[in-house]
Design an enzyme around this catalytic site. Structure first.
Site, PDB file in Angstrom:
ATOM      1  N   GLN A  76       5.064   3.094   1.229  1.00  0.00           N
ATOM      2  CA  GLN A  76       6.389   3.000   1.841  1.00  0.00           C
ATOM      3  C   GLN A  76       6.633   4.239   2.674  1.00  0.00           C
ATOM      4  OE1 GLN A  76       8.965   0.503   1.333  1.00  0.00           O
ATOM      5  NE2 GLN A  76       9.870   1.576   3.064  1.00  0.00           N
ATOM      6  N   GLY A  77       7.053   4.058   3.915  1.00  0.00           N
ATOM      7  CA  GLY A  77       7.340   5.192   4.787  1.00  0.00           C
ATOM      8  C   GLY A  77       8.742   5.112   5.329  1.00  0.00           C
TER       9      GLY A  77
ATOM     10  N   LEU B 198       0.814  -1.217   0.000  1.00  0.00           N
ATOM     11  CA  LEU B 198       0.000   0.000   0.000  1.00  0.00           C
ATOM     12  C   LEU B 198       0.847   1.265   0.000  1.00  0.00           C
ATOM     13  CD1 LEU B 198      -2.719  -1.002   2.631  1.00  0.00           C
ATOM     14  CD2 LEU B 198      -2.950  -0.950   0.143  1.00  0.00           C
TER      15      LEU B 198
ATOM     16  N   PHE C 299       9.781   4.436   8.359  1.00  0.00           N
ATOM     17  CA  PHE C 299      10.046   3.401   9.345  1.00  0.00           C
ATOM     18  C   PHE C 299       9.528   2.032   8.932  1.00  0.00           C
ATOM     19  CE2 PHE C 299       9.695   7.046  12.544  1.00  0.00           C
ATOM     20  CZ  PHE C 299      11.031   7.339  12.381  1.00  0.00           C
ATOM     21  N   GLY C 300       8.940   1.912   7.760  1.00  0.00           N
ATOM     22  CA  GLY C 300       8.439   0.610   7.367  1.00  0.00           C
ATOM     23  C   GLY C 300       7.543   0.669   6.148  1.00  0.00           C
TER      24      GLY C 300
ATOM     25  N   ASP D 268       3.170  14.778  13.144  1.00  0.00           N
ATOM     26  CA  ASP D 268       3.302  14.540  11.705  1.00  0.00           C
ATOM     27  C   ASP D 268       1.947  14.581  11.008  1.00  0.00           C
ATOM     28  OD1 ASP D 268       4.946  14.210   9.516  1.00  0.00           O
ATOM     29  OD2 ASP D 268       4.853  12.032   9.560  1.00  0.00           O
TER      30      ASP D 268
ATOM     31  N   VAL E 285       3.852  -0.719   4.290  1.00  0.00           N
ATOM     32  CA  VAL E 285       2.487  -1.103   4.645  1.00  0.00           C
ATOM     33  C   VAL E 285       1.905  -1.987   3.555  1.00  0.00           C
ATOM     34  CG1 VAL E 285       0.210  -0.262   5.310  1.00  0.00           C
ATOM     35  CG2 VAL E 285       2.238   1.095   5.849  1.00  0.00           C
TER      36      VAL E 285
END
Length: 649
Positions: free
Chosen positions: A333-334, A331, A336-337, A450, A339
């Site tokens: 990309q951030g 779904l 810290f991880g 954020d 999804v």
């Protein structure tokens, strides 16, 4: 193991004495922290993730040097991610005023992001940051002048300016790069010319001389016969004026005996004071050691508690639900991880955040997120279903929202048509309600840190739900500053937080204001000024608010003019923009709390206060008169939108 004795007095006594004695020498002057011009690099920063921590680290290193010498250089990072910085106060500025000027420059320079560098001239100091070593540069295409336009002077004044410039350039070239001078215009003291010349300390004497000579020639040619002129060159700063803007040369106004009396008094007081300091430091040190030990045990304890709780999912279950984390189910990309979408054995759709960390700090972030989200529940907050902390990486499980994130709608020409004004207004109100809950109604007050379009998810009815508590921090009423690393997304971060790490709920209020303006305009804060260095979204909204032409910035997808009650809708949208500007005021104390903002949104007839200037109002070129500089380089704003995923980080 034998404990080493703590020798407190020898360590702290010299430092304290130096501080107290230096305080006796401080003088009060003019910090001259008025911005003259900001110029940004034409190139974009290639790595958003590395830029913020590198820039902040560079500024911290320079800050320490400026406090002692009025000058600092620093380097953080390597290769294309390197951040080279330089800051210097002009030679007549007292050290205490220098620190104030530096603090102002440090707050304003980040407006250049996402450009990879920039420089700012203030009337008392200079700062520059780039991704390459520029320390030996003394000229460049950005060299320019800024002229005052208050008064045109006669030829006699022009002669005095030329004489003052010659004297200052000659002296500065041979005395370490700084000089001040004055010259009479005829017989009249009131018509004297005052001059300051300053090179950056990284230049060689020859380069300094060349820079000042070029600056002098350009300011004489471009600014005379005006009463004031500044040359803003790559390696130096030069200014002339008919007003004495220079800080006075400090004089010793006390007798030597008076100073001795003061020093003796201070020393006698220090003896008593240091006893208290020694005891306090010892107690604090013991508490810190205990807290660190307790923190380590807390992480282990929390991991076991989560494993045994109803929130725990088996790693194998989530791995199967996501098709072994198949990219087809990805779904977003951030930082810290990643999804993924998943389907549980009972048919429920879920969103799984896959986190990778190999140190205690990241582990603490994970348990912090689980612990915090599991204690809050609100219709406008994404619901945490559980987690897995027993596999090769840690996983968070959220409710799945099929419409994903708000940014997919408001920044897309076609999807944006789905959100008419009433739906957008409902999303704004829902987001405000979620923040009111976090700040004022949950059992633990939470600052999200954020808030942005990609962290506002939409359910099947297009209702707003705030996501990503990975950056959230609980706070106490008496705590307005944190020592942990700054986190968030440039463009949504309040200036006081980005520059100084000052964390209060007003950080979320500022971010909410940026979000409101994006929802109304359909523009990203960065994209609004990416071409031709146009204004940031906040500045654009402010200028149209001032001119009474707000409808020019409304998203065409709102299609408000075709509605039968278009005059009412127009008034509502303008009111919401004004609320957004109230949120993004530069001074934090002027921003209303979220509960007040929610009240303003729901009570449409209430008269709103007028907003003050947003940060970095004159962000393209902050100068004394329009069109007076030779090469007017534009400047980007602080704003940007990160590549974060729509299920948070």
């Amino acid at each position: 193991m034998k404990k080493e004795p703590v020798h407190i007095l020898p360590l702290y006594l010299p430092c304290l004495l130096m501080f107290l004695l230096s305080s006796l020498r401080q003088i009060t002057g003019d910090a001259r922290a008025r911005a003259v011009k900001v110029t940004c690099s034409p190139l974009l920063e290639h790595n958003e993730t590395a830029y913020v921590p590198n820039f902040v680290a560079t500024m911290e290193k320079i800050s320490t040097q400026v406090q002692t010498s009025g000058f600092g250089v620093a380097l953080t990072g390597t290769g294309p991610d390197a951040n080279y910085g330089l800051a210097q106060c002009y030679g007549d500025l007292p050290l205490n005023d220098c620190v104030l000027c530096y603090a102002e420059a440090r707050t304003m320079l980040p407006q250049c992001y996402p450009q990879n560098g920039g420089r700012i001239f203030l009337d008392g100091c200079f700062m520059r940051a780039e991704n390459y070593s520029f320390y030996n540069e003394y000229k460049g295409p950005e060299d320019s002048i800024v002229c005052g336009n208050t008064t045109r002077k006669n030829k006699t004044f022009g002669d005095a300016v030329r004489q003052g410039l010659r004297n200052a350039v000659t002296e500065a070239s041979g005395t370490g790069g700084y000089a001040r001078a004055s010259a009479k215009a005829g017989e009249s003291e009131s018509e004297s010319a005052f001059v300051l010349a300053n090179c950056w300390r990284t230049l060689s004497p020859d380069s300094c001389k060349q820079c000042l000579e070029n600056a002098s020639a350009s300011v004489v040619k471009g600014c005379l016969p005006w009463s004031e002129g500044r040359a803003l060159h790559t390696g130096c700063f030069l200014r002339y004026s008919d007003q004495d803007f220079l800080n006075k040369i400090p004089r010793n106004g006390r007798s030597r005996g008076s100073v001795v009396v003061i020093v003796v008094s201070v020393l006698s007081s220090v003896v008593v004071f240091m006893i208290g300091v020694a005891v306090s430091v010892y107690i604090c040190k013991r508490r810190t050691i205990k807290r660190k030990r307790r923190g380590s045990k807390d992480v282990e304890k929390m991991a076991k508690t989560l494993k045994d709780s109803s929130l725990n999912f088996k790693y194998s279950t989530l791995e199967k639900a996501t098709g072994s984390f198949d990219n087809a189910n990805k779904l977003g990309q951030g930082g810290f991880g990643t999804v993924y979408k998943g389907v549980l054995p009972d048919g429920r759709d879920i969103a799984v955040k896959r986190l990778f960390f190999n140190n205690r700090h990241r582990a603490t972030d994970f348990y912090n997120e689980v612990n915090m989200i599991s204690t809050v529940e609100h219709k406008n907050l994404v619901r945490l279903l559980g987690c897995s902390c027993s596999g090769p990486e840690s996983l968070l499980v959220y409710e799945y929202l099929q419409n994903k994130s708000l940014d997919r709608f408001i920044f897309d020409v076609n999807r944006g048509k789905t959100l008419d004004w009433q739906r957008r207004y409902t999303i704004i109100v829902g987001t405000a309600e979620g923040l009111v809950y976090l700040h004022e109604q949950s059992s633990v007050k939470i600052i999200h840190r954020d808030i942005k379009a990609s962290n506002i998810l939409l359910d099947s009815k297009l209702q707003a739900k705030i996501a990503d508590f990975g950056l959230a921090r609980s706070f106490q009423d008496d705590k307005s500053h944190i020592s942990t690393a700054i986190a968030g997304t440039l463009g949504y971060m309040a200036p006081e937080y980005l520059a100084h790490g000052q964390l209060t709920e007003m950080v979320d209020v500022y971010s909410f204001g940026v979000l409101v303006l994006e929802i109304v305009t359909g523009k990203q804060n960065t994209k609004s000024k990416m071409s031709d260095y146009s204004d940031s979204l906040i500045t654009e909204a402010w200028k149209h608010f001032q001119s009474g032409e707000l409808e020019k910035i409304y998203d065409p997808n709102l299609d408000w003019k075709s509605q039968y009650d278009s005059h009412i809708i127009k008034k509502e949208i303008a009111r919401v923009v004004q609320i957004g500007l109230l949120c993004t005021q530069e001074i934090p104390s002027l921003r209303p709390p979220m509960s007040k903002l929610l009240h303003m949104l729901k009570n449409k007839e209430e008269v709103l206060p007028l907003p003050s200037n947003p940060p970095f109002m004159d962000e393209r070129v902050m100068e004394l008169r329009d069109g007076s500089d030779g090469d007017s380089a534009g400047c980007a704003s602080l704003a940007t939108v990160s590549q974060s995923s729509f299920y948070g980080r």
